[in-house]
Design a protein around this motif. Sequence first.
Motif, PDB file in Angstrom:
ATOM      1  N   VAL A  32       0.749  -1.296   0.038  1.00 37.05           N
ATOM      2  CA  VAL A  32       0.040  -0.094  -0.217  1.00 37.05           C
ATOM      3  C   VAL A  32       0.935   1.045   0.079  1.00 37.05           C
ATOM      4  CG1 VAL A  32      -1.859   1.231   1.332  1.00 37.05           C
ATOM      5  CG2 VAL A  32      -1.924  -1.156   1.204  1.00 37.05           C
ATOM      6  N   ASP A  33       0.557   2.215  -0.990  1.00 35.26           N
ATOM      7  CA  ASP A  33       1.646   3.385  -1.164  1.00 35.26           C
ATOM      8  C   ASP A  33       3.206   2.807  -1.279  1.00 35.26           C
ATOM      9  OD1 ASP A  33      -0.377   5.144  -1.615  1.00 35.26           O
ATOM     10  OD2 ASP A  33      -0.611   5.385   0.760  1.00 35.26           O
ATOM     11  N   GLY A  34       3.295   1.568  -1.616  1.00 36.64           N
ATOM     12  CA  GLY A  34       4.904   1.233  -1.817  1.00 36.64           C
ATOM     13  C   GLY A  34       5.204   0.447  -0.707  1.00 36.64           C
ATOM     14  N   GLN A  35       4.407   0.432   0.631  1.00 36.44           N
ATOM     15  CA  GLN A  35       4.993  -0.209   1.822  1.00 36.44           C
ATOM     16  C   GLN A  35       4.335  -1.652   1.764  1.00 36.44           C
ATOM     17  OE1 GLN A  35       3.843   1.688   5.434  1.00 36.44           O
ATOM     18  NE2 GLN A  35       5.689   0.705   6.508  1.00 36.44           N
ATOM     19  N   ASP A  36       5.273  -2.511   1.863  1.00 31.66           N
ATOM     20  CA  ASP A  36       4.935  -3.870   2.188  1.00 31.66           C
ATOM     21  C   ASP A  36       3.866  -3.872   3.385  1.00 31.66           C
ATOM     22  OD1 ASP A  36       4.421  -6.937   2.895  1.00 31.66           O
ATOM     23  OD2 ASP A  36       6.149  -7.079   1.370  1.00 31.66           O
ATOM     24  N   VAL A  37       2.548  -4.452   3.357  1.00 33.77           N
ATOM     25  CA  VAL A  37       1.923  -4.603   4.483  1.00 33.77           C
ATOM     26  C   VAL A  37       2.100  -5.456   5.598  1.00 33.77           C
ATOM     27  CG1 VAL A  37      -0.517  -4.281   3.050  1.00 33.77           C
ATOM     28  CG2 VAL A  37       0.323  -6.496   3.593  1.00 33.77           C
ATOM     29  N   ARG A  38       3.229  -6.240   5.463  1.00 37.86           N
ATOM     30  CA  ARG A  38       3.724  -6.972   6.611  1.00 37.86           C
ATOM     31  C   ARG A  38       4.462  -6.127   7.361  1.00 37.86           C
ATOM     32  NH1 ARG A  38       5.346 -11.999   2.538  1.00 37.86           N
ATOM     33  NH2 ARG A  38       5.475 -10.280   1.265  1.00 37.86           N
ATOM     34  N   GLY A  39       4.541  -5.069   7.003  1.00 36.63           N
ATOM     35  CA  GLY A  39       5.535  -4.103   7.856  1.00 36.63           C
ATOM     36  C   GLY A  39       4.658  -3.132   8.403  1.00 36.63           C
ATOM     37  N   VAL A  40       2.972  -3.243   8.391  1.00 31.88           N
ATOM     38  CA  VAL A  40       2.067  -2.254   8.942  1.00 31.88           C
ATOM     39  C   VAL A  40       1.109  -3.004   9.912  1.00 31.88           C
ATOM     40  CG1 VAL A  40       0.135  -0.727   8.181  1.00 31.88           C
ATOM     41  CG2 VAL A  40       2.032  -1.455   6.585  1.00 31.88           C
ATOM     42  N   THR A  41       0.815  -2.390  10.721  1.00 27.79           N
ATOM     43  CA  THR A  41       0.033  -3.143  12.008  1.00 27.79           C
ATOM     44  C   THR A  41      -1.466  -3.326  11.211  1.00 27.79           C
ATOM     45  OG1 THR A  41      -0.647  -1.127  12.844  1.00 27.79           O
ATOM     46  CG2 THR A  41       1.388  -2.115  13.824  1.00 27.79           C
ATOM     47  N   GLN A  42      -2.105  -4.236  11.779  1.00 29.11           N
ATOM     48  CA  GLN A  42      -3.633  -4.296  11.518  1.00 29.11           C
ATOM     49  C   GLN A  42      -4.454  -3.213  11.885  1.00 29.11           C
ATOM     50  OE1 GLN A  42      -5.496  -7.860  12.942  1.00 29.11           O
ATOM     51  NE2 GLN A  42      -4.436  -9.224  11.511  1.00 29.11           N
ATOM     52  N   LYS A  43      -4.072  -2.505  12.846  1.00 26.42           N
ATOM     53  CA  LYS A  43      -4.702  -1.417  13.553  1.00 26.42           C
ATOM     54  C   LYS A  43      -4.629  -0.180  12.583  1.00 26.42           C
ATOM     55  CE  LYS A  43      -5.038   1.433  17.843  1.00 26.42           C
ATOM     56  NZ  LYS A  43      -5.043   2.616  17.372  1.00 26.42           N
TER      57      LYS A  43
END
Length: 229
Positions: free
Chosen positions: A63-74
């Motif tokens: 999402v916007d170039g950022q891997d979702v694995r590095g983003v919290t569910q929140k």
Amino acid sequence: QGAISFKDVHFAYDPARPILKGISFDVPAGKTVAIVGPSGAGKSTMSRLLYRFYDIQSGSITVDGQDVRGVTQKSLRTAIGMVPQDTVLFNDTVAYNIRYGRPSATEAEVKTAAEVAQIAHFIDLLPEGFDTMVGERGLKLSGGEKQRVAIARTILKAPPILILDEATSALDTTTEREIQTALDVVSKNRTTLVIAHRLSTVISADEIIVLKSGEIAERGTHAELLLKN
Ligand code: ADP
Ligand code: ADP
């Protein structure tokens, strides 16, 4: 804002049974992409992966170039708004249910969202008909009215990304058209992933992806797909 990219995504709930078999597509910021296909094809699984309810086995989702694995569910839940097929409402006022989209919103903001969704006339009423605690009568919302509450909630939340998961498929044809018009307003210029059964409900999508048994069978605009079939 909110560009989504799936690159060679492989996913299985159970390793012995692959569900998504190498899915690649992009939803450019502000555009609408529709995923169409028969029941069981893996459409809703794709939205769950975007929320990171499950992590993929290989490939990447960004999402916007950022891997979702590095983003919290929140933070994904903050960034992504969803209008599901059947909206389940809290046994509280319609206004409360709209405010759930963004608890910090002012009264005026809740009212404006309700006006856009055309439900301002009943925001102080209860959605389920009867409140046993207060002994107060409310109203029984129709399927279309519930979807309007979900739409008002999304307007208030104003997420960069919107998922419409069969948002009109439980409705009769006339109501479906009315709700579709309201959804078109909310998804305009917002990165939107539409999940649908039928091609005829996603005519205005920038791209349509036909998913069959976890693979992309066809893709193109509505006009292009009609020519092929
Ligand atoms: P669609 O949205 O296209 O109808 P889904 O993504 O819901 O398809 O489901 C794809 C496949 O994954 C189906 O065969 C379904 O039974 C299976 N499936 C869905 N959710 C789960 C789960 N939580 N655990 C195991 N299998 C699942
Ligand atoms: P919770 O109450 O567990 O925090 P919410 O009801 O706030 O979850 O849901 C957060 C977001 O996740 C909402 O946009 C909602 O529509 C979406 N969501 C909830 N359950 C599912 C699901 N099973 N599949 C896809 N999206 C879901």
